[in-house]
Design a protein around this motif. Sequence first.
Motif, PDB file in Angstrom:
ATOM      1  N   PHE A  33       0.846  -1.190   0.000  1.00  0.00           N
ATOM      2  CA  PHE A  33       0.000   0.000   0.000  1.00  0.00           C
ATOM      3  C   PHE A  33       0.883   1.243   0.000  1.00  0.00           C
ATOM      4  CE2 PHE A  33      -2.828   3.296   1.472  1.00  0.00           C
ATOM      5  CZ  PHE A  33      -4.036   2.967   0.856  1.00  0.00           C
ATOM      6  N   PRO A  34       0.948   1.984  -1.130  1.00  0.00           N
ATOM      7  CA  PRO A  34       1.788   3.193  -1.219  1.00  0.00           C
ATOM      8  C   PRO A  34       1.130   4.370  -0.482  1.00  0.00           C
ATOM      9  CG  PRO A  34       1.347   2.231  -3.389  1.00  0.00           C
ATOM     10  CD  PRO A  34       0.365   1.647  -2.431  1.00  0.00           C
ATOM     11  N   ALA A  35       1.359   4.449   0.806  1.00  0.00           N
ATOM     12  CA  ALA A  35       0.654   5.431   1.634  1.00  0.00           C
ATOM     13  C   ALA A  35       1.019   6.873   1.295  1.00  0.00           C
ATOM     14  CB  ALA A  35       0.939   5.159   3.116  1.00  0.00           C
ATOM     15  N   GLY A  36       2.106   7.082   0.565  1.00  0.00           N
ATOM     16  CA  GLY A  36       2.480   8.430   0.160  1.00  0.00           C
ATOM     17  C   GLY A  36       1.795   8.898  -1.110  1.00  0.00           C
ATOM     18  N   GLY A  82     -15.953  10.707   3.269  1.00  0.00           N
ATOM     19  CA  GLY A  82     -16.472  12.015   3.644  1.00  0.00           C
ATOM     20  C   GLY A  82     -15.610  12.704   4.684  1.00  0.00           C
ATOM     21  N   LEU A  83     -14.285  12.512   4.596  1.00  0.00           N
ATOM     22  CA  LEU A  83     -13.373  13.111   5.565  1.00  0.00           C
ATOM     23  C   LEU A  83     -13.188  14.599   5.271  1.00  0.00           C
ATOM     24  CD1 LEU A  83     -10.595  10.334   5.574  1.00  0.00           C
ATOM     25  CD2 LEU A  83     -12.542  10.572   7.134  1.00  0.00           C
ATOM     26  N   PRO A  84     -12.922  15.407   6.287  1.00  0.00           N
ATOM     27  CA  PRO A  84     -12.755  16.847   6.072  1.00  0.00           C
ATOM     28  C   PRO A  84     -11.477  17.196   5.309  1.00  0.00           C
ATOM     29  CG  PRO A  84     -12.300  16.287   8.360  1.00  0.00           C
ATOM     30  CD  PRO A  84     -12.868  15.050   7.721  1.00  0.00           C
ATOM     31  N   GLU A  85     -10.471  16.330   5.325  1.00  0.00           N
ATOM     32  CA  GLU A  85      -9.223  16.568   4.597  1.00  0.00           C
ATOM     33  C   GLU A  85      -8.565  15.238   4.263  1.00  0.00           C
ATOM     34  OE1 GLU A  85      -6.827  18.917   7.158  1.00  0.00           O
ATOM     35  OE2 GLU A  85      -6.363  17.270   8.523  1.00  0.00           O
ATOM     36  N   ARG A  86      -7.600  15.294   3.367  1.00  0.00           N
ATOM     37  CA  ARG A  86      -6.883  14.074   2.994  1.00  0.00           C
ATOM     38  C   ARG A  86      -6.035  13.592   4.171  1.00  0.00           C
ATOM     39  NH1 ARG A  86      -4.231  15.718  -2.896  1.00  0.00           N
ATOM     40  NH2 ARG A  86      -6.197  16.207  -3.960  1.00  0.00           N
ATOM     41  N   PRO A  87      -6.056  12.317   4.467  1.00  0.00           N
ATOM     42  CA  PRO A  87      -5.173  11.814   5.525  1.00  0.00           C
ATOM     43  C   PRO A  87      -3.709  11.920   5.105  1.00  0.00           C
ATOM     44  CG  PRO A  87      -6.299   9.997   4.423  1.00  0.00           C
ATOM     45  CD  PRO A  87      -6.904  11.261   3.896  1.00  0.00           C
ATOM     46  N   LYS A  88      -2.863  12.257   6.069  1.00  0.00           N
ATOM     47  CA  LYS A  88      -1.423  12.303   5.821  1.00  0.00           C
ATOM     48  C   LYS A  88      -0.897  10.877   5.642  1.00  0.00           C
ATOM     49  CE  LYS A  88      -1.051  16.787   6.404  1.00  0.00           C
ATOM     50  NZ  LYS A  88      -2.488  17.111   6.584  1.00  0.00           N
ATOM     51  N   PRO A  89       0.293  10.725   5.024  1.00  0.00           N
ATOM     52  CA  PRO A  89       0.800   9.373   4.744  1.00  0.00           C
ATOM     53  C   PRO A  89       0.821   8.442   5.952  1.00  0.00           C
ATOM     54  CG  PRO A  89       2.086  10.969   3.532  1.00  0.00           C
ATOM     55  CD  PRO A  89       1.152  11.761   4.401  1.00  0.00           C
ATOM     56  N   ARG A  90       1.285   8.934   7.089  1.00  0.00           N
ATOM     57  CA  ARG A  90       1.347   8.047   8.262  1.00  0.00           C
ATOM     58  C   ARG A  90      -0.063   7.628   8.699  1.00  0.00           C
ATOM     59  NH1 ARG A  90       5.238   9.722  13.114  1.00  0.00           N
ATOM     60  NH2 ARG A  90       6.664   9.468  11.354  1.00  0.00           N
ATOM     61  N   GLU A  91      -1.004   8.570   8.669  1.00  0.00           N
ATOM     62  CA  GLU A  91      -2.382   8.253   9.022  1.00  0.00           C
ATOM     63  C   GLU A  91      -2.994   7.291   8.005  1.00  0.00           C
ATOM     64  OE1 GLU A  91      -6.667  10.563   9.735  1.00  0.00           O
ATOM     65  OE2 GLU A  91      -4.890  11.686   9.074  1.00  0.00           O
TER      66      GLU A  91
END
Length: 220
Positions: free
Chosen positions: A161-164, A177-186
Motif C-alpha cells: 500500500f503506497p501510503a504516500g 467524507g473526511l474533512p481533509e486528505r489523511p497524511k501518509p502516516r495516518e
Amino acid sequence: MTKPPTAMLAADAPPWAAEALAALARLDPQLAAIPEAAGALPWRRREAGFAGLLRSLCGQMISNQAATAIWGRLAALPGALTPIGLLALDDDALRHAGLSRPKLRHARALAEAFAEDRLSAARLAGLSDEAAVAAIAAIPGFGPWTAEVHLLFGHDRPDIFPAGDLALAASLAVLRGLPERPKPRELAALAMMWSPWRSTAARLLWHHWRHVTGRPAGEA
C-alpha cells in the motif's frame, strides 16, 4: 457487494483477486462496493524488470499525460528499454526524449544496477516486501513510493500500500467524507485494516478516484 467477486474484476486479474475482494467485502463493505458504481476493477500491470522501473521513473512528479508522452519517445529509442541499450545511448538522445538531468542520472543508475546484476526481477521476487522496497529505494532517484507502486503493478504483490500516494489519500477522503486528505502516516495506519489485501484496496481506491474525477483508466 451484491455481485460475486469474479463479476467485479477484469478477466485478467490473478486467481487470488476474487479472494481479496471477498475478504475486503467483510472487512470494509464500503470499499469493496466501489466496482458497483465505477465498473469492474481493471487489473493494470507493468513489466516486472528494468523497463517497468524505468517507466515508474518517467512518471515521477509529472502528470500521466506528460509521462505517457515521455515514455513513448523513450521507448522509440533503439535499445532504451534494456539496461545495456540505455547505457549505450548518449545524454542528448535521452534529454530529447524528455528526461530531465536528474532523471537521466537516475535512469543510468538503474541501468547500471541491472547490468551489474545488483537488481533484477528475479532477485526482487525472492525478497520480502520490505526488503524489495529497500532494494529498489537504494537506487538513486527511487524512493519508497516508486518502489511500492512498482511491486504492486509489476509483481502483483497482494499486500502493498503506497501510503504516500496523493490520489489514494484523496480517494479515501471522498469515500469516507473526511474533512481533509489523511497524511501518509495516518493513511498507512488506516490501511492496516485491509491487510493482507492492501494492494487490492489500493487498486479499488485508484479506481474510485478515476471514477469520481472522470479521469481515464490509465496508469496510477
